[in-house]
Design an enzyme around this catalytic site. Sequence first.
Site, PDB file in Angstrom:
ATOM      1  N   MET A 167      -8.939   7.584   9.104  1.00 41.21           N
ATOM      2  CA  MET A 167      -9.317   8.369   7.922  1.00 41.21           C
ATOM      3  C   MET A 167     -10.363   9.428   8.306  1.00 41.21           C
ATOM      4  O   MET A 167     -11.342   9.627   7.596  1.00 41.21           O
ATOM      5  CB  MET A 167      -9.863   7.445   6.811  1.00 41.21           C
ATOM      6  CG  MET A 167      -8.835   6.438   6.356  1.00 41.21           C
ATOM      7  SD  MET A 167      -9.475   5.234   5.187  1.00 41.21           S
ATOM      8  CE  MET A 167     -10.112   3.970   6.274  1.00 41.21           C
ATOM      9  N   ASP A 197       0.841  -1.201   0.000  1.00 37.68           N
ATOM     10  CA  ASP A 197       0.000   0.000   0.000  1.00 37.68           C
ATOM     11  C   ASP A 197       0.871   1.244   0.000  1.00 37.68           C
ATOM     12  O   ASP A 197       2.044   1.195   0.336  1.00 37.68           O
ATOM     13  CB  ASP A 197      -0.846   0.024   1.281  1.00 37.68           C
ATOM     14  CG  ASP A 197      -2.018  -0.928   1.167  1.00 37.68           C
ATOM     15  OD1 ASP A 197      -2.281  -1.386   0.059  1.00 37.68           O
ATOM     16  OD2 ASP A 197      -2.642  -1.197   2.206  1.00 37.68           O
ATOM     17  N   LYS A 248      -0.537   3.282  -5.904  1.00 37.12           N
ATOM     18  CA  LYS A 248      -0.109   4.320  -6.833  1.00 37.12           C
ATOM     19  C   LYS A 248      -1.298   4.990  -7.505  1.00 37.12           C
ATOM     20  O   LYS A 248      -2.294   4.362  -7.796  1.00 37.12           O
ATOM     21  CB  LYS A 248       0.774   3.673  -7.897  1.00 37.12           C
ATOM     22  CG  LYS A 248       1.834   4.570  -8.416  1.00 37.12           C
ATOM     23  CD  LYS A 248       2.940   3.810  -9.110  1.00 37.12           C
ATOM     24  CE  LYS A 248       2.444   2.757 -10.078  1.00 37.12           C
ATOM     25  NZ  LYS A 248       3.522   1.970 -10.630  1.00 37.12           N
TER      26      LYS A 248
HETATM   27  N1  SAH Z   1      -4.830  -1.154   8.370  1.00 42.31           N
HETATM   28  C1  SAH Z   1      -4.406   0.117   8.871  1.00 42.31           C
HETATM   29  C2  SAH Z   1      -5.423   1.204   8.618  1.00 42.31           C
HETATM   30  C3  SAH Z   1      -5.631   1.502   7.174  1.00 42.31           C
HETATM   31  S1  SAH Z   1      -6.708   2.871   6.946  1.00 42.31           S
HETATM   32  C4  SAH Z   1      -4.096  -0.003  10.372  1.00 42.31           C
HETATM   33  O1  SAH Z   1      -4.376  -1.040  10.968  1.00 42.31           O
HETATM   34  O2  SAH Z   1      -3.553   0.929  10.945  1.00 42.31           O
HETATM   35  C5  SAH Z   1      -5.555   4.208   6.831  1.00 42.31           C
HETATM   36  C6  SAH Z   1      -5.696   5.120   8.013  1.00 42.31           C
HETATM   37  O3  SAH Z   1      -5.000   4.570   9.130  1.00 42.31           O
HETATM   38  C7  SAH Z   1      -5.088   6.490   7.838  1.00 42.31           C
HETATM   39  O4  SAH Z   1      -5.954   7.369   7.144  1.00 42.31           O
HETATM   40  C8  SAH Z   1      -4.910   6.923   9.266  1.00 42.31           C
HETATM   41  O5  SAH Z   1      -6.126   7.337   9.836  1.00 42.31           O
HETATM   42  C9  SAH Z   1      -4.516   5.618   9.939  1.00 42.31           C
HETATM   43  N2  SAH Z   1      -3.057   5.472  10.036  1.00 42.31           N
HETATM   44  C10 SAH Z   1      -2.275   4.593   9.406  1.00 42.31           C
HETATM   45  N3  SAH Z   1      -0.991   4.743   9.770  1.00 42.31           N
HETATM   46  C11 SAH Z   1      -0.969   5.732  10.674  1.00 42.31           C
HETATM   47  C12 SAH Z   1       0.076   6.348  11.426  1.00 42.31           C
HETATM   48  N4  SAH Z   1       1.340   5.974  11.323  1.00 42.31           N
HETATM   49  N5  SAH Z   1      -0.278   7.359  12.262  1.00 42.31           N
HETATM   50  C13 SAH Z   1      -1.563   7.744  12.391  1.00 42.31           C
HETATM   51  N6  SAH Z   1      -2.562   7.202  11.700  1.00 42.31           N
HETATM   52  C14 SAH Z   1      -2.284   6.202  10.860  1.00 42.31           C
END
Ligand code: SAH
Length: 470
Positions: A383, A248, A270
């Site tokens: 998100m 991703d 992408k």
């Molecule tokens: N599967 C991922 C979530 C995917 S949705 C998980 O378990 O974390 C993508 C969202 O995750 C982003 O829009 C944000 O809200 C959050 N996110 C992912 N990485 C992050 C990070 N390092 N810091 C804060 N929020 C994060």
Amino acid sequence: MQHFPIFVALAGRRVVLSGGGDAALAKLRLLFKTEAHLSVFAPDPHTLIETWAAEGRLSLVRRALEPGDATCAVLFYAANEDDAEDARVSALARADGALTNTVDNLAASQFITPAIVDRDPVTVAIGTEGAAPVLARAIKADLEARLPVTLGPLARIGKAFRTMAERLPVGRARRAFWADYYFRAGPRAIADGDAAAHEALDNLLDAHLTRRDRAGHVAFVGAGPGDPELLTLKARRALDEADVVIHDRLVSPGILELARREAVLIDAGKEGFGPSMTQDRINALIVRHGRDGAQVVRLKGGDPTVFGRLDEEIDALDAACVSWHVVPGITAASASVAAIGQSLTRRGRNASVRLLTGHVMKGFADHDWRTLARPGEVAAIYMGKKAARFIQGRLIMHGAAPETPVTVVENASLPGQRILGTTLAGLPRVLQDAAPEGPALTLLGLAPRAAEAALPDIPRNPLTATQEVS
Ligand code: SAH
């Protein structure tokens, strides 16, 4: 990178050293590891150098270096421990066409000698461009402990076997054979000596020549929130073994660097994957590589089971009869509460926690909002940046206190991590001012621990409190 690491062929070639004291001795001991022809120029050499000369290990000339003495030398070491003399001899050697090094003088050197971990023919060179010799030594000590001494013989025996292994087709089959040898059969056999290792290689080759092609497989791997150290050991192993990594957009470069060097990296996040096609095309991509027999890592940010569209991808693989498994990762909610020193659940405050996305909340019914607006509720909103104002309005409309703590964590676990502590009332404004560009998680009902003491007393959810007490 100011110095580019290379391995120079020295067998049968000339290396010249000027100097006869301790610095010269140290360099010579290192150079004896090579098969170079060593010439030493020293008017007053240490007795050990005389002994080595008598043993035929080097040729000794008892005078200072003169023009032409370094002709045909590949490398030249100035080891006189005298700046003026070292500068003089280096200039002469350069005129003769040699690459020069002045011992302990980075600025005057054309090349520098790294710290070396020697498991000949496997050699690890460590350089810090002179910045941190202590660090180089620590890394060397760490690697010395980690790489078994049997690695050298194992590699030498393996090297001699390379042409035999060419009976296996190039690519995956051959890689699988060598991986078996170096990481499984080889280390076991070498304990019983070289002959046992040779025999193990023969047996292994027979086994690999007769076995059918390994079937493709897909590992759904959680990459965690971004810090490579937050990867699980299983995730690292999967990356080490992958033929193809489909990742991703959120997966950090530091993590992608851990993938096997020969692995094909495909960025599925992408731009260009059109909005309606995105998931279908990704599904098709994963299926295609799995069917081709590749070991595929489908690398997803955080945990693959949290807002990762995992089920659609699994369905596609099931339909194509490609096997799969899931390696969990640390989700953004875990990393974000860790960053603010809070718990996701806490006795007397909240016995449950909701993982939500800003998108889903757009479709919330009244009772969803009422539940979320109750005092003491905790939710991790993924998100949620764009929907912040909408979420705030609905929550307050359904009875949430405007002073309910809210914390936005941007880039949790990454170098650009930011913590924006605010309240429900202040949320849209804080987001507008801070304009976070990285991924951000909104923690509803949680303040950074340090700021918590300063908050006004917010009524606890009475239901949760009684449950916890009983
Ligand atoms: N599967 C991922 C979530 C995917 S949705 C998980 O378990 O974390 C993508 C969202 O995750 C982003 O829009 C944000 O809200 C959050 N996110 C992912 N990485 C992050 C990070 N390092 N810091 C804060 N929020 C994060």
